[in-house]
Design a protein around this motif. Sequence first.
Motif, PDB file in Angstrom:
ATOM      1  N   SER A 229      15.436  -3.227  -1.168  1.00 44.28           N
ATOM      2  CA  SER A 229      16.068  -4.238  -0.317  1.00 44.28           C
ATOM      3  C   SER A 229      16.283  -3.769   1.116  1.00 44.28           C
ATOM      4  O   SER A 229      16.209  -4.566   2.056  1.00 44.28           O
ATOM      5  N   GLU A 230      16.525  -2.464   1.305  1.00 44.18           N
ATOM      6  CA  GLU A 230      16.836  -1.973   2.641  1.00 44.18           C
ATOM      7  C   GLU A 230      15.607  -1.499   3.422  1.00 44.18           C
ATOM      8  O   GLU A 230      15.632  -1.483   4.648  1.00 44.18           O
ATOM      9  N   GLN A 231      14.547  -1.101   2.725  1.00 46.83           N
ATOM     10  CA  GLN A 231      13.384  -0.562   3.438  1.00 46.83           C
ATOM     11  C   GLN A 231      12.078  -1.261   3.083  1.00 46.83           C
ATOM     12  O   GLN A 231      11.340  -1.673   3.960  1.00 46.83           O
ATOM     13  N   ALA A 232      11.785  -1.387   1.805  1.00 47.31           N
ATOM     14  CA  ALA A 232      10.479  -1.927   1.422  1.00 47.31           C
ATOM     15  C   ALA A 232      10.283  -3.347   1.931  1.00 47.31           C
ATOM     16  O   ALA A 232       9.224  -3.695   2.474  1.00 47.31           O
ATOM     17  N   LEU A 233      11.314  -4.199   1.790  1.00 48.69           N
ATOM     18  CA  LEU A 233      11.187  -5.571   2.266  1.00 48.69           C
ATOM     19  C   LEU A 233      11.105  -5.626   3.790  1.00 48.69           C
ATOM     20  O   LEU A 233      10.343  -6.408   4.357  1.00 48.69           O
ATOM     21  N   ASN A 234      11.899  -4.799   4.457  1.00 45.39           N
ATOM     22  CA  ASN A 234      11.911  -4.822   5.923  1.00 45.39           C
ATOM     23  C   ASN A 234      10.605  -4.332   6.522  1.00 45.39           C
ATOM     24  O   ASN A 234      10.162  -4.829   7.557  1.00 45.39           O
ATOM     25  N   THR A 235       9.987  -3.355   5.890  1.00 45.45           N
ATOM     26  CA  THR A 235       8.742  -2.809   6.436  1.00 45.45           C
ATOM     27  C   THR A 235       7.507  -3.527   5.897  1.00 45.45           C
ATOM     28  O   THR A 235       6.398  -3.312   6.386  1.00 45.45           O
ATOM     29  N   GLY A 236       7.702  -4.377   4.888  1.00 42.48           N
ATOM     30  CA  GLY A 236       6.562  -5.082   4.312  1.00 42.48           C
ATOM     31  C   GLY A 236       5.529  -4.159   3.734  1.00 42.48           C
ATOM     32  O   GLY A 236       4.324  -4.396   3.843  1.00 42.48           O
ATOM     33  N   SER A 237       5.989  -3.104   3.075  1.00 48.32           N
ATOM     34  CA  SER A 237       5.064  -2.038   2.672  1.00 48.32           C
ATOM     35  C   SER A 237       4.763  -2.013   1.174  1.00 48.32           C
ATOM     36  O   SER A 237       4.193  -1.049   0.683  1.00 48.32           O
ATOM     37  N   VAL A 238       5.119  -3.069   0.449  1.00 45.65           N
ATOM     38  CA  VAL A 238       4.779  -3.138  -0.972  1.00 45.65           C
ATOM     39  C   VAL A 238       3.296  -3.466  -1.113  1.00 45.65           C
ATOM     40  O   VAL A 238       2.711  -4.169  -0.285  1.00 45.65           O
ATOM     41  N   THR A 239       2.656  -2.958  -2.154  1.00 48.26           N
ATOM     42  CA  THR A 239       1.215  -3.131  -2.321  1.00 48.26           C
ATOM     43  C   THR A 239       0.832  -4.583  -2.565  1.00 48.26           C
ATOM     44  O   THR A 239       1.675  -5.423  -2.910  1.00 48.26           O
ATOM     45  N   THR A 240      -0.440  -4.885  -2.407  1.00 50.45           N
ATOM     46  CA  THR A 240      -0.957  -6.241  -2.572  1.00 50.45           C
ATOM     47  C   THR A 240      -1.397  -6.479  -4.017  1.00 50.45           C
ATOM     48  O   THR A 240      -1.665  -5.533  -4.762  1.00 50.45           O
ATOM     49  N   PRO A 241      -1.510  -7.747  -4.437  1.00 50.74           N
ATOM     50  CA  PRO A 241      -1.956  -8.032  -5.805  1.00 50.74           C
ATOM     51  C   PRO A 241      -3.327  -7.436  -6.134  1.00 50.74           C
ATOM     52  O   PRO A 241      -3.532  -6.912  -7.231  1.00 50.74           O
ATOM     53  N   PHE A 242      -4.269  -7.509  -5.192  1.00 54.19           N
ATOM     54  CA  PHE A 242      -5.607  -6.977  -5.478  1.00 54.19           C
ATOM     55  C   PHE A 242      -5.560  -5.465  -5.674  1.00 54.19           C
ATOM     56  O   PHE A 242      -6.191  -4.929  -6.602  1.00 54.19           O
ATOM     57  N   ASN A 243      -4.816  -4.752  -4.819  1.00 54.17           N
ATOM     58  CA  ASN A 243      -4.689  -3.306  -5.004  1.00 54.17           C
ATOM     59  C   ASN A 243      -4.010  -2.978  -6.323  1.00 54.17           C
ATOM     60  O   ASN A 243      -4.368  -2.006  -6.993  1.00 54.17           O
ATOM     61  N   ALA A 244      -3.001  -3.764  -6.689  1.00 54.78           N
ATOM     62  CA  ALA A 244      -2.331  -3.551  -7.981  1.00 54.78           C
ATOM     63  C   ALA A 244      -3.317  -3.706  -9.133  1.00 54.78           C
ATOM     64  O   ALA A 244      -3.293  -2.938 -10.105  1.00 54.78           O
ATOM     65  N   TRP A 245      -4.193  -4.681  -9.035  1.00 57.37           N
ATOM     66  CA  TRP A 245      -5.201  -4.899 -10.079  1.00 57.37           C
ATOM     67  C   TRP A 245      -6.162  -3.712 -10.176  1.00 57.37           C
ATOM     68  O   TRP A 245      -6.503  -3.267 -11.273  1.00 57.37           O
ATOM     69  N   LEU A 246      -6.569  -3.171  -9.024  1.00 59.25           N
ATOM     70  CA  LEU A 246      -7.423  -1.994  -9.043  1.00 59.25           C
ATOM     71  C   LEU A 246      -6.717  -0.797  -9.675  1.00 59.25           C
ATOM     72  O   LEU A 246      -7.323  -0.016 -10.421  1.00 59.25           O
ATOM     73  N   LEU A 247      -5.429  -0.642  -9.392  1.00 59.74           N
ATOM     74  CA  LEU A 247      -4.666   0.463  -9.965  1.00 59.74           C
ATOM     75  C   LEU A 247      -4.469   0.284 -11.465  1.00 59.74           C
ATOM     76  O   LEU A 247      -4.487   1.259 -12.228  1.00 59.74           O
ATOM     77  N   LEU A 248      -4.280  -0.951 -11.918  1.00 58.54           N
ATOM     78  CA  LEU A 248      -4.208  -1.210 -13.361  1.00 58.54           C
ATOM     79  C   LEU A 248      -5.518  -0.806 -14.038  1.00 58.54           C
ATOM     80  O   LEU A 248      -5.510  -0.204 -15.112  1.00 58.54           O
ATOM     81  N   ARG A 249      -6.629  -1.138 -13.407  1.00 56.82           N
ATOM     82  CA  ARG A 249      -7.929  -0.722 -13.941  1.00 56.82           C
ATOM     83  C   ARG A 249      -8.015   0.791 -14.037  1.00 56.82           C
ATOM     84  O   ARG A 249      -8.478   1.346 -15.039  1.00 56.82           O
ATOM     85  N   GLY A 250      -7.551   1.490 -12.992  1.00 54.61           N
ATOM     86  CA  GLY A 250      -7.586   2.945 -13.017  1.00 54.61           C
ATOM     87  C   GLY A 250      -6.711   3.536 -14.108  1.00 54.61           C
ATOM     88  O   GLY A 250      -7.080   4.528 -14.747  1.00 54.61           O
ATOM     89  N   LEU A 251      -5.556   2.931 -14.344  1.00 54.83           N
ATOM     90  CA  LEU A 251      -4.644   3.456 -15.371  1.00 54.83           C
ATOM     91  C   LEU A 251      -5.276   3.486 -16.759  1.00 54.83           C
ATOM     92  O   LEU A 251      -4.968   4.357 -17.568  1.00 54.83           O
ATOM     93  N   ARG A 252      -6.130   2.505 -17.048  1.00 51.11           N
ATOM     94  CA  ARG A 252      -6.710   2.413 -18.406  1.00 51.11           C
ATOM     95  C   ARG A 252      -7.407   3.711 -18.811  1.00 51.11           C
ATOM     96  O   ARG A 252      -7.395   4.095 -19.980  1.00 51.11           O
ATOM     97  N   THR A 253      -8.043   4.367 -17.850  1.00 50.18           N
ATOM     98  CA  THR A 253      -8.840   5.556 -18.172  1.00 50.18           C
ATOM     99  C   THR A 253      -8.192   6.850 -17.683  1.00 50.18           C
ATOM    100  O   THR A 253      -8.835   7.904 -17.726  1.00 50.18           O
ATOM    101  N   LEU A 254      -6.946   6.793 -17.216  1.00 47.77           N
ATOM    102  CA  LEU A 254      -6.307   7.979 -16.646  1.00 47.77           C
ATOM    103  C   LEU A 254      -6.307   9.179 -17.596  1.00 47.77           C
ATOM    104  O   LEU A 254      -6.716  10.278 -17.192  1.00 47.77           O
ATOM    105  N   PRO A 255      -5.876   9.042 -18.855  1.00 49.20           N
ATOM    106  CA  PRO A 255      -5.848  10.235 -19.722  1.00 49.20           C
ATOM    107  C   PRO A 255      -7.217  10.872 -19.919  1.00 49.20           C
ATOM    108  O   PRO A 255      -7.348  12.098 -19.854  1.00 49.20           O
TER     109      PRO A 255
END
Length: 386
Positions: A229-255
């Motif tokens: 609430s104090e930093q992430a929203l003010n700086t607009g620095s949360v990731t985008t939906p497309f990047n989140a989807w790419l990271l979810l794909r990466g997680l599947r094969t992480l181990p």
Amino acid sequence: MDISYILNELGEDRELYFNAVAPPIMQTSNFAFKSFADLRNAFADEKSTFLYSRGTNPTVDILQKKLAALDGAEDSIVFNSGSSAIFCSVLALVKSGDHIISVQKPYTWAYRMFDNILPRFGVSTTYVDGTDLANFEQAIRPETRIIYLETPNTLTYELQDLEAVAQLAKKHNTVTIVDNSYCTPLYQKPHAFGIDLSLQSATKYIGGHSDTVAGVLTGSRELLQKIFSEQALNTGSVTTPFNAWLLLRGLRTLPMRLERITQTTHTVLAFLKSHPKIERIIFPLDEDFPQLELAKRQMSGACGLFTIVLKTDSHERIEKFTYALKHFLVAVSWGGHESLILPQAAGMEPAAFDATQERHRMARVYVGLEDADYLIKDLNQALSLL
């Protein structure tokens, strides 16, 4: 919580999106409300509801649930870079007159924040050799708000005793933050040792494909709410939906990626340790590493990043060796499918090179997903030019 459940099922309410096996990219900026009460609730707690994708989004939310669970934490925030995770976590917790203790030579953008940005607002930083707890004890003050750690670091791999530093910090009501990019949550779990906030560059092993940039911060729900609430929203620095989807794909094969890279790394290291052109190798789980016992106590493994010290007195020969490599790209970062090399000599003019300075002869190596023999043959032919 079982890792297979986390990676494949946690947060994935497939009946909400037509029973699709892979979560959709919820590519929307905005969310509508059917009542004033629902809208008021969203305004009151944007972290727990979907109001505007600058803050939260269904695709991002699935990823954040998985990453929090992997770290054994209550909550997480995924930022648009690792440096954003560092910046927002620190800035939310300090005010003018406060003091920070940091390990020596932290990640470049942490260092620049501590030295170039925070002093403008009256926040000071003391750097300490983090291998000795006594240095933290001597540096701590009544106004110390944060102890910032990076274990291992990503060139010479010095460690800090996470449990001991966490205990010291709690006695002084000080928040601990650790950069866990080297190990990932699979090989080191800082919260289990009492660390308050754990961050990592998700660009690296989490993404795994060298096609997206992101940072992760995990911790208690209370601390994460404050930072959100104090930093992430003010700086607009949360990731985008497309990047989140790419990271979810990466997680599947992480181990399996970490297992493959780890095995290959040990084979490559065995070759390099006996090579006449290598003065020494630096790797946290090497038998000659000075903090090996601590590494084994708080790390369940190490992966593809290590440093070699080259036997040479020539800046020119280091450059020839580097560009004779056919299967290692000369680049920063690590954690993707491709093998990389980053010589320290590349960051200096030839006239500044001093062969008596071991650091000048260091080259950081990252082992990717290629076969071990493929990489060893390449290293062997390039080392012959030193």
